[in-house]
Scaffold this active site. Structure first.
Site, PDB file in Angstrom:
ATOM      1  N   GLU A 170      -3.706   0.198   2.487  1.00  0.00           N
ATOM      2  CA  GLU A 170      -2.450   0.869   2.861  1.00  0.00           C
ATOM      3  C   GLU A 170      -1.271   0.276   2.106  1.00  0.00           C
ATOM      4  O   GLU A 170      -1.371  -0.832   1.556  1.00  0.00           O
ATOM      5  CB  GLU A 170      -2.240   0.745   4.372  1.00  0.00           C
ATOM      6  CG  GLU A 170      -2.144  -0.691   4.851  1.00  0.00           C
ATOM      7  CD  GLU A 170      -2.255  -0.812   6.372  1.00  0.00           C
ATOM      8  OE1 GLU A 170      -3.280  -0.366   6.932  1.00  0.00           O
ATOM      9  OE2 GLU A 170      -1.308  -1.336   6.984  1.00  0.00           O
TER      10      GLU A 170
ATOM     11  N   LYS B 203       2.096  -1.675   1.155  1.00  0.00           N
ATOM     12  CA  LYS B 203       2.850  -2.811   1.679  1.00  0.00           C
ATOM     13  C   LYS B 203       4.316  -2.419   1.610  1.00  0.00           C
ATOM     14  O   LYS B 203       4.923  -2.383   0.526  1.00  0.00           O
ATOM     15  CB  LYS B 203       2.576  -4.071   0.861  1.00  0.00           C
ATOM     16  CG  LYS B 203       3.276  -5.302   1.425  1.00  0.00           C
ATOM     17  CD  LYS B 203       2.771  -6.567   0.757  1.00  0.00           C
ATOM     18  CE  LYS B 203       3.296  -7.840   1.381  1.00  0.00           C
ATOM     19  NZ  LYS B 203       4.723  -7.894   1.635  1.00  0.00           N
TER      20      LYS B 203
ATOM     21  N   LYS C  87      -7.154  -4.563   4.303  1.00  0.00           N
ATOM     22  CA  LYS C  87      -7.527  -5.176   5.588  1.00  0.00           C
ATOM     23  C   LYS C  87      -8.983  -4.854   5.903  1.00  0.00           C
ATOM     24  O   LYS C  87      -9.442  -3.743   5.599  1.00  0.00           O
ATOM     25  CB  LYS C  87      -6.660  -4.594   6.721  1.00  0.00           C
ATOM     26  CG  LYS C  87      -5.184  -4.848   6.543  1.00  0.00           C
ATOM     27  CD  LYS C  87      -4.348  -4.132   7.599  1.00  0.00           C
ATOM     28  CE  LYS C  87      -2.877  -4.497   7.416  1.00  0.00           C
ATOM     29  NZ  LYS C  87      -1.980  -3.721   8.276  1.00  0.00           N
TER      30      LYS C  87
ATOM     31  N   CYS D 158      35.279  13.051 -29.341  1.00  0.00           N
ATOM     32  CA  CYS D 158      36.222  13.835 -30.143  1.00  0.00           C
ATOM     33  C   CYS D 158      37.645  13.300 -30.024  1.00  0.00           C
ATOM     34  O   CYS D 158      38.537  13.735 -30.731  1.00  0.00           O
ATOM     35  CB  CYS D 158      36.168  15.308 -29.754  1.00  0.00           C
ATOM     36  SG  CYS D 158      36.953  15.640 -28.177  1.00  0.00           S
TER      37      CYS D 158
HETATM   38  S1  IVH Z   1      -0.054  -6.574   8.191  1.00  0.00           S
HETATM   39  C1  IVH Z   1      -1.303 -10.064  10.671  1.00  0.00           C
HETATM   40  N1  IVH Z   1       0.516  -4.391   6.933  1.00  0.00           N
HETATM   41  O1  IVH Z   1       4.262  -7.854   4.684  1.00  0.00           O
HETATM   42  C2  IVH Z   1      -0.951  -8.961   9.749  1.00  0.00           C
HETATM   43  N2  IVH Z   1       2.066  -6.151   6.800  1.00  0.00           N
HETATM   44  O2  IVH Z   1       4.004 -10.419   3.335  1.00  0.00           O
HETATM   45  C3  IVH Z   1       0.368  -9.074   9.188  1.00  0.00           C
HETATM   46  N3  IVH Z   1       4.049  -5.647   5.487  1.00  0.00           N
HETATM   47  O3  IVH Z   1       4.999  -9.808   7.452  1.00  0.00           O
HETATM   48  C4  IVH Z   1       0.943  -7.966   8.531  1.00  0.00           C
HETATM   49  N4  IVH Z   1       3.508  -3.603   4.958  1.00  0.00           N
HETATM   50  O4  IVH Z   1       6.386  -7.674   7.017  1.00  0.00           O
HETATM   51  C5  IVH Z   1       0.909  -5.617   7.223  1.00  0.00           C
HETATM   52  N5  IVH Z   1       0.896  -2.371   5.868  1.00  0.00           N
HETATM   53  C6  IVH Z   1       1.286  -3.592   6.164  1.00  0.00           C
HETATM   54  C7  IVH Z   1       2.509  -4.106   5.720  1.00  0.00           C
HETATM   55  C8  IVH Z   1       2.846  -5.405   6.047  1.00  0.00           C
HETATM   56  C9  IVH Z   1       4.419  -4.531   4.858  1.00  0.00           C
HETATM   57  C10 IVH Z   1       4.837  -6.891   5.507  1.00  0.00           C
HETATM   58  C11 IVH Z   1       5.011  -7.519   6.840  1.00  0.00           C
HETATM   59  C12 IVH Z   1       4.382  -8.865   6.691  1.00  0.00           C
HETATM   60  C13 IVH Z   1       4.586  -9.093   5.232  1.00  0.00           C
HETATM   61  C14 IVH Z   1       3.686 -10.176   4.677  1.00  0.00           C
END
Ligand code: IVH
Length: 692
Positions: free
Chosen positions: A116, A118, A288, A409
């Site tokens: 997914e 980020k 994940k 111009c």
């Molecule tokens: S899962 C225990 N899923 O990335 C699982 N985090 O660098 C923790 N983030 O603190 C997070 N998109 O702020 C997860 N699809 C996503 C995410 C995501 C953005 C951020 C979140 C996290 C940070 C870590």
């Protein structure tokens, strides 16, 4: 600023790196105004971690490694379950190694993955009691966060009430979409507030702000929940969406279950490719383990879970210096500012220019020359300057000068709208191109200066170069301050212009990158306008001095000019011309062979006239038969006699024509032992090519 990519070589370098990282993390989690780009911060942390691995006895207590939010963020509302961070990988290979490590730990393959986006915002926890939103909390240090419930109603996608009366904690990311970011900066400008440097900074500032006299909307994406423990992650996301929360399933980068690391890599590539089109920023892709059983078995460390990892993508925001601003006039007369930047690599591409939209936008952003600025580039989108890093100002920055007259111009600027325009609108281009075409080094049309060009264009008699050759005496006489003698003179000058050699007609087209010299070379290479028109970028690149990039530009401009070239051909302009004989003949032959390199040049030189193989420089004033020739005409003469004209003396120069008052070029030629001729000697050498 320290070099964030280099390994740390000493305890003091390590201490400096830790201090820089702590400072950057503190700024990042406060209002997002860090002077370090994301890539630089990641590289810095990597260097710190590498040093600590090698020198475990020297680890400083305030080191950001191993701490959520680099140990910077604080708050006083304890989290129900720690809000963890994610470990990062930066390449397909690193991801493979990470996945293999996890599978080794489990002693079996991961059953399924979920891949997914980020989301590039801030993590929040939203607590619901009996289905009602009760409290919104920032991640803070992962153990406790700040209460930001007061901002909840401005967060779209975060329902005030769930579809079912559950006790549940949603976790996810709050961000500003691109539209929300643009809107936020417009609102802030209206209120005299400094603009947000980028969407992430805007989200950070907005989430924590209190008592603002305006409202800025944000967007929430749920990616986790505390409560339902036994669902697969992909099923959990579906469930959260059904309860009314926004998830990434509403986007093109939707979370997708994948089997095996290869499929995971494929989906990562897909999401990365979608990045530029997404209406919000992502800074990576999260991978994940999908099944609850796999996640439970893998467990978590103190900072990050072992069942998930972030495959980081290169940052799209980078900080660099604004060196200057250029003002370019478009086809419709719009005068657009363009930032000249200290070159910076963003996502693998070196960026040296970026759009600044319009003068109002420059003012809104409060930019100054010399500023460190955030530059944004995504996919094929034109890079743009977003905002200055105010903390990095030194006091040496200079205001940006706005044009007082049209840079093309010279007429007035209409600044009544946001986008400034030349008062001539589309005619600005026509006046400028007619003036250029009439210039001494092009068609040399006497009596066609600025005032006349403006008159002709404004009277609707001339919109482009070809129109000049349709002008009649009667039409000219309709113009103000145009007497019979002037009209006759101009008609006569136009008749002469018609017979100008092809290199001058070609130069008169004003194609970018084709001044006098290049026009001569192109004409010498192809021999006729028809052959030039038929040339593609590859063939054009065969012309001496044209690189692939310039060839592409010339080919594109020629294609644009096709209708004009047709009309010029119909009018007999650029057809009945004296083509430089020898090179043209050779170029014609090589044209049929697809323009092979090397041999072609030699062919041109071996039977190409008295100057074949000569690289000629002219200096001082010409006398005798050459007395009336301009430098451009001298250069034309050299090329017609088979030589190559150049303006500076170098080791490659073979002949210097030195007239009276020849200065440093003569001295240099003498020093290099280059053959030197007087104008008279030279005239005798090229007598057959002298103008009648
Ligand atoms: S899962 C225990 N899923 O990335 C699982 N985090 O660098 C923790 N983030 O603190 C997070 N998109 O702020 C997860 N699809 C996503 C995410 C995501 C953005 C951020 C979140 C996290 C940070 C870590």
């Amino acid at each position: 600023m320290i070099d964030t990519a280099a390994p740390l070589a000493s305890p003091s370098e390590y201490a400096d790196a830790v201090a820089t990282a702590v400072q950057a993390a503190a700024a990042y989690y406060a209002d997002g105004a860090t002077p370090l780009g994301d890539d630089e911060y990641d590289a810095l942390l990597k260097a710190v971690a590498a040093y600590e691995d090698a020198h475990p006895d020297q680890v400083l207590p305030d080191s950001p490694t191993g701490k959520v939010a680099g140990g910077a963020a604080l708050g006083d509302v304890p989290h129900s379950v720690p809000m963890l961070s994610l470990d990062n990988v930066f390449s397909a290979e690193e991801l493979e190694t990470w996945a293999a490590g996890l599978e080794r730990r489990l002693g079996r393959p991961v059953t399924a993955w979920c891949v997914e986006p980020k989301l590039d915002g801030l993590a929040v926890a939203a607590r619901y009691r009996a289905g009602r939103l009760h409290q919104l909390i920032t991640r803070g240090d992962g153990l406790a966060g700040e209460d930001i419930t007061h901002t909840a109603d401005a967060v779209l996608g975060l329902p005030a009430e769930l579809a079912e009366p559950l006790d549940l904690e949603l976790r996810g990311e709050v961000l500003l979409t691109q539209d929300q970011f643009d809107h936020a900066n417009r609102i802030r400008a209206d209120h005299g507030a400094t603009p947000f440097a980028n969407p992430r900074n805007g989200a950070a500032g907005t989430l924590r702000a209190k008592d603002r006299p305006y409202r800025i909307e944000l967007t929430f994406f749920a990616y986790d929940a505390v409560g339902p423990d036994d669902l697969a992650h992909s099923a959990l996301l579906d469930r959260l969406a059904a309860l009314g929360a926004n998830t990434a399933a509403t986007t093109a980068a939707r979370p997708r279950p994948c089997e095996g690391v290869q499929e995971v890599q494929q989906r990562i590539d897909e999401i990365a490719a979608l990045r530029a089109e997404l209406p919000f920023g992502i800074d990576g892709v999260v991978v994940k383990a999908d099944l609850a059983a796999d996640r439970a078995e893998a467990g978590s460390g103190s900072r990050a879970p072992r069942w998930a990892v972030a495959r980081k993508l290169a940052a799209q925001h980078k900080v660099t210096r604004l060196l200057g601003v250029e003002w370019n006039v478009g086809r419709t007369g719009i005068i657009a500012p363009r930032a000249v930047l200290e070159p910076v690599v963003i996502d693998g591409v070196t960026v040296t220019f970026a759009t600044l939209h319009n003068p109002a936008d420059i003012e809104r952003r409060g930019l100054m020359i010399g500023d460190q600025v955030f530059v944004y580039r995504a996919g094929d989108v034109i890079p743009r300057v977003e905002a200055p890093v105010l903390d990095a100002r030194t006091g040496a920055e200079q205001p940006i000068a706005f044009p007082e007259a049209c840079p093309r111009c010279g007429d007035a600027v209409d600044s009544s709208e946001q986008r400034w325009r030349c008062v001539r609108g589309r005619n600005c281009q026509a006046v400028a191109s007619v003036l250029y075409a009439a210039g001494r080094d092009q068609l040399d049309i006497e009596g066609l200066g600025g005032t006349r060009a403006v008159q002709l264009v404004e009277a609707g008699l001339v919109a482009d170069l070809a129109d000049l050759f349709t002008l009649t005496r009667d039409q000219l006489l309709t113009l103000e301050r145009m007497g019979e003698t002037s009209a006759d003179n101009l008609i006569a000058a136009l008749a002469t212009a018609r017979t100008q050699p092809l290199n001058r007609v070609f130069c008169a087209l004003g194609i970018r990158g084709t001044g006098r010299t290049m026009s001569r070379r192109i004409v010498a290479h192809f021999g006729s306008m028809a052959a030039i028109r038929a040339a593609d970028a590859e063939t054009l690149a065969g012309v001496d001095g044209i690189g692939t990039e310039k060839a592409r530009v010339v080919a594109a401009e020629l294609a644009d000019l096709a209708p004009l070239l047709d009309r010029l051909a119909d009018l007999g302009v650029g057809t009945a011309v004296t083509v430089p004989t020898a090179p043209a003949a050779v170029a014609g032959e090589s044209g049929t062979e697809g323009g092979t390199e090397g041999g072609e040049g030699e062919g041109a030189e071996s039977d190409g006239g008295p100057l074949a193989g000569e690289a000629v420089v002219v200096t001082g004033s010409m006398t005798g038969a050459l007395a009336d020739l301009s430098r451009n005409q001298m250069n034309e003469l050299i090329e017609q006699a088979g030589g190559k004209a150049s303006s500076s003396v170098s080791k490659r120069t073979t002949l210097l024509v030195a007239g009276e008052k020849a200065g440093s070029k003569r001295a240099k030629a003498e020093e290099l032992g280059i053959r030197i001729l007087t104008p008279e000697e030279f005239a005798a050498l090229v007598a057959a090519h002298l103008p009648a």
